[in-house]
Motif scaffolding. Structure first.
Motif, PDB file in Angstrom:
ATOM      1  N   SER A 124       0.800  -1.231   0.000  1.00 34.96           N
ATOM      2  CA  SER A 124       0.000   0.000   0.000  1.00 34.96           C
ATOM      3  C   SER A 124       0.828   1.275   0.000  1.00 34.96           C
ATOM      4  O   SER A 124       0.308   2.345  -0.321  1.00 34.96           O
ATOM      5  CB  SER A 124      -0.927   0.007   1.222  1.00 34.96           C
ATOM      6  N   SER A 125       2.100   1.194   0.368  1.00 39.96           N
ATOM      7  CA  SER A 125       2.893   2.410   0.497  1.00 39.96           C
ATOM      8  C   SER A 125       3.147   3.069  -0.853  1.00 39.96           C
ATOM      9  O   SER A 125       3.359   2.393  -1.862  1.00 39.96           O
ATOM     10  CB  SER A 125       4.234   2.106   1.172  1.00 39.96           C
ATOM     11  N   THR A 126       3.143   4.395  -0.862  1.00 39.31           N
ATOM     12  CA  THR A 126       3.455   5.142  -2.088  1.00 39.31           C
ATOM     13  C   THR A 126       4.933   5.516  -2.164  1.00 39.31           C
ATOM     14  O   THR A 126       5.349   6.195  -3.097  1.00 39.31           O
ATOM     15  CB  THR A 126       2.619   6.433  -2.152  1.00 39.31           C
TER      16      THR A 126
ATOM     17  N   ALA B 156       7.713   0.832   0.900  1.00 37.71           N
ATOM     18  CA  ALA B 156       7.230  -0.364   0.214  1.00 37.71           C
ATOM     19  C   ALA B 156       8.223  -1.509   0.384  1.00 37.71           C
ATOM     20  O   ALA B 156       7.831  -2.674   0.528  1.00 37.71           O
ATOM     21  CB  ALA B 156       7.007  -0.073  -1.266  1.00 37.71           C
ATOM     22  N   GLU B 157       9.509  -1.197   0.387  1.00 35.08           N
ATOM     23  CA  GLU B 157      10.534  -2.209   0.624  1.00 35.08           C
ATOM     24  C   GLU B 157      10.332  -2.832   2.004  1.00 35.08           C
ATOM     25  O   GLU B 157      10.404  -4.060   2.159  1.00 35.08           O
ATOM     26  CB  GLU B 157      11.916  -1.562   0.519  1.00 35.08           C
ATOM     27  N   SER B 158      10.040  -2.006   2.977  1.00 29.64           N
ATOM     28  CA  SER B 158       9.767  -2.520   4.334  1.00 29.64           C
ATOM     29  C   SER B 158       8.523  -3.390   4.346  1.00 29.64           C
ATOM     30  O   SER B 158       8.483  -4.423   5.039  1.00 29.64           O
ATOM     31  CB  SER B 158       9.601  -1.353   5.312  1.00 29.64           C
ATOM     32  N   GLU B 159       7.500  -2.995   3.569  1.00 29.18           N
ATOM     33  CA  GLU B 159       6.277  -3.794   3.473  1.00 29.18           C
ATOM     34  C   GLU B 159       6.575  -5.175   2.895  1.00 29.18           C
ATOM     35  O   GLU B 159       6.040  -6.186   3.357  1.00 29.18           O
ATOM     36  CB  GLU B 159       5.249  -3.088   2.593  1.00 29.18           C
ATOM     37  N   VAL B 160       7.396  -5.208   1.855  1.00 29.12           N
ATOM     38  CA  VAL B 160       7.740  -6.486   1.227  1.00 29.12           C
ATOM     39  C   VAL B 160       8.476  -7.384   2.206  1.00 29.12           C
ATOM     40  O   VAL B 160       8.184  -8.586   2.314  1.00 29.12           O
ATOM     41  CB  VAL B 160       8.586  -6.244  -0.044  1.00 29.12           C
ATOM     42  N   ILE B 161       9.420  -6.816   2.943  1.00 30.70           N
ATOM     43  CA  ILE B 161      10.161  -7.598   3.941  1.00 30.70           C
ATOM     44  C   ILE B 161       9.201  -8.131   5.009  1.00 30.70           C
ATOM     45  O   ILE B 161       9.296  -9.294   5.434  1.00 30.70           O
ATOM     46  CB  ILE B 161      11.273  -6.734   4.569  1.00 30.70           C
TER      47      ILE B 161
ATOM     48  N   VAL C 247       3.308  -6.042  -5.929  1.00 33.85           N
ATOM     49  CA  VAL C 247       4.245  -5.015  -6.427  1.00 33.85           C
ATOM     50  C   VAL C 247       3.781  -4.507  -7.790  1.00 33.85           C
ATOM     51  O   VAL C 247       3.741  -3.290  -8.047  1.00 33.85           O
ATOM     52  CB  VAL C 247       5.677  -5.593  -6.511  1.00 33.85           C
ATOM     53  N   HIS C 248       3.427  -5.434  -8.679  1.00 37.39           N
ATOM     54  CA  HIS C 248       2.953  -5.043 -10.010  1.00 37.39           C
ATOM     55  C   HIS C 248       1.655  -4.241  -9.916  1.00 37.39           C
ATOM     56  O   HIS C 248       1.453  -3.276 -10.664  1.00 37.39           O
ATOM     57  CB  HIS C 248       2.754  -6.280 -10.876  1.00 37.39           C
ATOM     58  N   GLN C 249       0.773  -4.625  -8.992  1.00 35.77           N
ATOM     59  CA  GLN C 249      -0.476  -3.885  -8.807  1.00 35.77           C
ATOM     60  C   GLN C 249      -0.201  -2.464  -8.322  1.00 35.77           C
ATOM     61  O   GLN C 249      -0.878  -1.517  -8.723  1.00 35.77           O
ATOM     62  CB  GLN C 249      -1.375  -4.622  -7.817  1.00 35.77           C
ATOM     63  N   SER C 250       0.805  -2.320  -7.461  1.00 42.91           N
ATOM     64  CA  SER C 250       1.178  -0.993  -6.964  1.00 42.91           C
ATOM     65  C   SER C 250       1.653  -0.102  -8.112  1.00 42.91           C
ATOM     66  O   SER C 250       1.269   1.070  -8.212  1.00 42.91           O
ATOM     67  CB  SER C 250       2.278  -1.132  -5.911  1.00 42.91           C
ATOM     68  N   VAL C 251       2.478  -0.657  -8.999  1.00 42.51           N
ATOM     69  CA  VAL C 251       2.954   0.094 -10.174  1.00 42.51           C
ATOM     70  C   VAL C 251       1.771   0.469 -11.062  1.00 42.51           C
ATOM     71  O   VAL C 251       1.664   1.608 -11.541  1.00 42.51           O
ATOM     72  CB  VAL C 251       3.990  -0.738 -10.965  1.00 42.51           C
ATOM     73  N   ALA C 252       0.874  -0.498 -11.282  1.00 51.76           N
ATOM     74  CA  ALA C 252      -0.286  -0.259 -12.147  1.00 51.76           C
ATOM     75  C   ALA C 252      -1.171   0.847 -11.589  1.00 51.76           C
ATOM     76  O   ALA C 252      -1.658   1.705 -12.328  1.00 51.76           O
ATOM     77  CB  ALA C 252      -1.086  -1.553 -12.309  1.00 51.76           C
TER      78      ALA C 252
END
Length: 258
Positions: free
Chosen positions: A161-163, A168-173, A189-194
């Motif tokens: 969800s982070s912009t 976002a890196e922290s979210e992934v971890i 991740v792809h949805q965030s880019v989209a």
């Protein structure tokens, strides 16, 4: 008559050589951009492939971040105009362009003659760009080229969800520590880019047909996410990294005819 377009971006250098404003005789990409040896290497590769040399070029137009540093160019044109020109040449029905590059994202709206009506650009933050994907691939310990394959095996879309790229890196971890699969995280991740790219497109008033360009357009997972977000088919431009250079070569042809 031969004309050349050179597109020096943040992450890659592209060269297109055009014959008589119609035939693409070389379209080369080197995966390093402005401030590097990339532009010269792309030029050398284009000449090697085409069998031509600098003296054969009637006009040369440069575009991209590094366009003003190219002493070979006769003229510089903005990347917005060049992407519009290149896409309209390849896909005349295009009315909305989504261009995601190494460090920015753009949405460009065209009229029925291929002229730019409006554009919106995100160039203040790496989120939603190729750089964002590079960072996420590193955290997930996979290659950028493998991301689409992982996405295709996802069973659900993890929430990213982070912009901000750092957050976002922290979210992934955090997602990894909870046991969420890499496949589902990459889909997120792809949805965030989209979401970010489509937000730009909606601001300009979305019109069909929608065409994707830029290096990120080679990632089928991002293309799927954008199609899903827009609820319509998205056309990927042929050789999507070189559309800006193609547009520059077309501008060079128009200059040469004057």
């Amino acid at each position: 008559m031969y004309t050349m377009g050179i597109d020096v971006g943040s992450a890659s250098s592209k060269v297109v050589i055009l014959e008589d404003g119609k035939n693409i005789v070389a379209a080369e990409v080197i995966q390093v951009g402005t401030g590097s040896s990339g532009p010269q290497r792309a030029l050398e590769k284009a000449f090697e492939v085409s069998g031509l040399k600098m003296e054969d070029m009637t006009k040369i137009v440069a575009t991209g971040y590094g366009r003003f540093a190219l002493k070979e160019a006769d003229k510089q044109v903005s990347e917005i105009s060049c992407h519009a020109k290149g896409i309209f040449f390849l896909v005349p029905e295009a009315r909305t362009i989504i261009d995601i590059g190494g460090q920015d994202a753009k949405a460009i709206r065209l009229d029925n003659k291929g002229y730019v009506k409006q554009f919106f650009m995100n160039d203040k933050c790496a989120a939603g760009t190729g750089r964002f994907l590079d960072v996420m691939a590193r955290v997930l310990e996979i290659t950028i080229d493998d991301m689409a394959e992982y996405d295709s095996r996802a069973t659900e879309i993890a929430s990213i969800s982070s912009t901000c790229t750092v957050f976002a890196e922290s979210e992934v971890i955090s997602q990894l520590s909870k046991g969420v699969s890499k496949e589902n995280i990459i889909a997120g991740v792809h949805q965030s880019v989209a979401s970010k790219a489509c937000g730009l497109a909606y601001r300009g008033g979305l019109e069909h047909a929608v065409v994707m360009t830029g290096g990120v357009a080679k990632n089928a997972g991002v293309v799927r996410a954008i199609s899903r977000e827009l609820d319509r088919e998205v056309i990927v431009a042929p050789n999507p990294q070189t559309t800006g250079a193609l547009g520059a070569a077309l501008f060079a042809y128009e200059e040469a005819k004057r």
